[in-house]
Scaffold this motif. Structure first.
Motif, PDB file in Angstrom:
ATOM      1  N   UNK A 205       0.838  -1.210   0.000  1.00  0.00           N
ATOM      2  CA  UNK A 205       0.000   0.000   0.000  1.00  0.00           C
ATOM      3  C   UNK A 205       0.871   1.257   0.000  1.00  0.00           C
ATOM      4  N   UNK A 206       1.942   1.263   0.776  1.00  0.00           N
ATOM      5  CA  UNK A 206       2.837   2.424   0.792  1.00  0.00           C
ATOM      6  C   UNK A 206       3.427   2.674  -0.590  1.00  0.00           C
ATOM      7  N   UNK A 207       3.893   1.611  -1.225  1.00  0.00           N
ATOM      8  CA  UNK A 207       4.511   1.750  -2.546  1.00  0.00           C
ATOM      9  C   UNK A 207       3.520   2.304  -3.560  1.00  0.00           C
ATOM     10  N   UNK A 208       2.328   1.739  -3.599  1.00  0.00           N
ATOM     11  CA  UNK A 208       1.346   2.141  -4.608  1.00  0.00           C
ATOM     12  C   UNK A 208       0.771   3.516  -4.300  1.00  0.00           C
ATOM     13  N   UNK A 209       0.553   3.831  -3.014  1.00  0.00           N
ATOM     14  CA  UNK A 209       0.069   5.167  -2.687  1.00  0.00           C
ATOM     15  C   UNK A 209       1.118   6.220  -3.071  1.00  0.00           C
TER      16      UNK A 209
END
Length: 214
Positions: A205-209
């Motif tokens: 989620x951190x990467x994609x956000x």
């Protein structure tokens, strides 16, 4: 009064974790009881949530849209003497679940509209849940697809928040809880989420956000 949700992560990292009770119900007696409990403790913030199938832009099974749900709760609060500023509104399992029998494109468009309606109505705690497969998809999706769809929903939420000059929402991610509305069958056991799986969910989620500028 300070929003207790904003300090949760820092307190956990500092070794002094705390929690807040979430009241997820649209029943007037449950709401009334929760409000009376908050009135009795002036230091308490009250967190009241609605699920995607309970309250949405089409009315859900309660017949209430997000703005009507907020008005419903505030009317009870007014009768019981609780200031509206002491209520935090949360949206639970906000995603395509109510429309998962439809193709993903249609279901996600409706989910984005739902999240927008929730934020416009004043909900500030948003559970992003795009974990369920839609028509023609597996029942459980991979982490990358889930996080990509969650980012779409977060964009809709933040666009709505900025349009109404409000603070950006706080998000919950993850799906290791009963389905919206509760399980419809007997549960003989529960399997706890493994720490490695939780870390992977957070990292993806951190990467994609970040990729999406969120």
């Amino acid at each position: 009064m300070t929003n207790p949700l904003t300090g949760l992560a820092t307190a956990r990292r500092n070794g002094s974790p705390y929690g807040i009770t979430s009241i997820c119900s649209a029943h007037p007696l449950v709401i009334q009881a929760a409000i009376r409990r908050a009135v009795a403790d002036p230091d308490l913030m009250l967190l009241i949530e609605a699920t995607c199938n309970q309250v949405n832009q089409f009315g859900g099974y309660t017949g209430m849209t997000p703005d009507l749900f907020v008005a419903f709760v505030k009317e009870i609060a007014s009768r019981e003497g609780l200031q509206p500023s002491r209520i935090i509104f949360g949206g639970d399992h906000l995603g395509p679940n109510p429309w998962r029998s439809e193709p993903a494109a249609q279901a996600m468009a409706k989910a984005e509209a739902m999240v927008t309606a929730y934020v416009w109505a004043g909900f500030s705690k948003i559970h992003l849940d795009a974990s369920m497969g839609c028509a023609g998809e597996p029942a459980a999706l991979d982490d990358e697809t889930i996080a990509t769809r969650a980012a779409r929903l977060a964009k809709a939420a933040e666009k709505a928040a900025r349009a109404k000059d409000g603070a950006l929402p706080l998000y919950i991610i993850g799906t290791e809880v009963p389905v919206p509305g509760g399980a419809d069958h007997a549960l003989s056991d529960l399997k706890p989420t493994e720490a490695a799986a939780a870390r992977r969910t957070i990292e993806i989620h951190r990467e994609i956000f970040a990729r999406e500028g969120l």
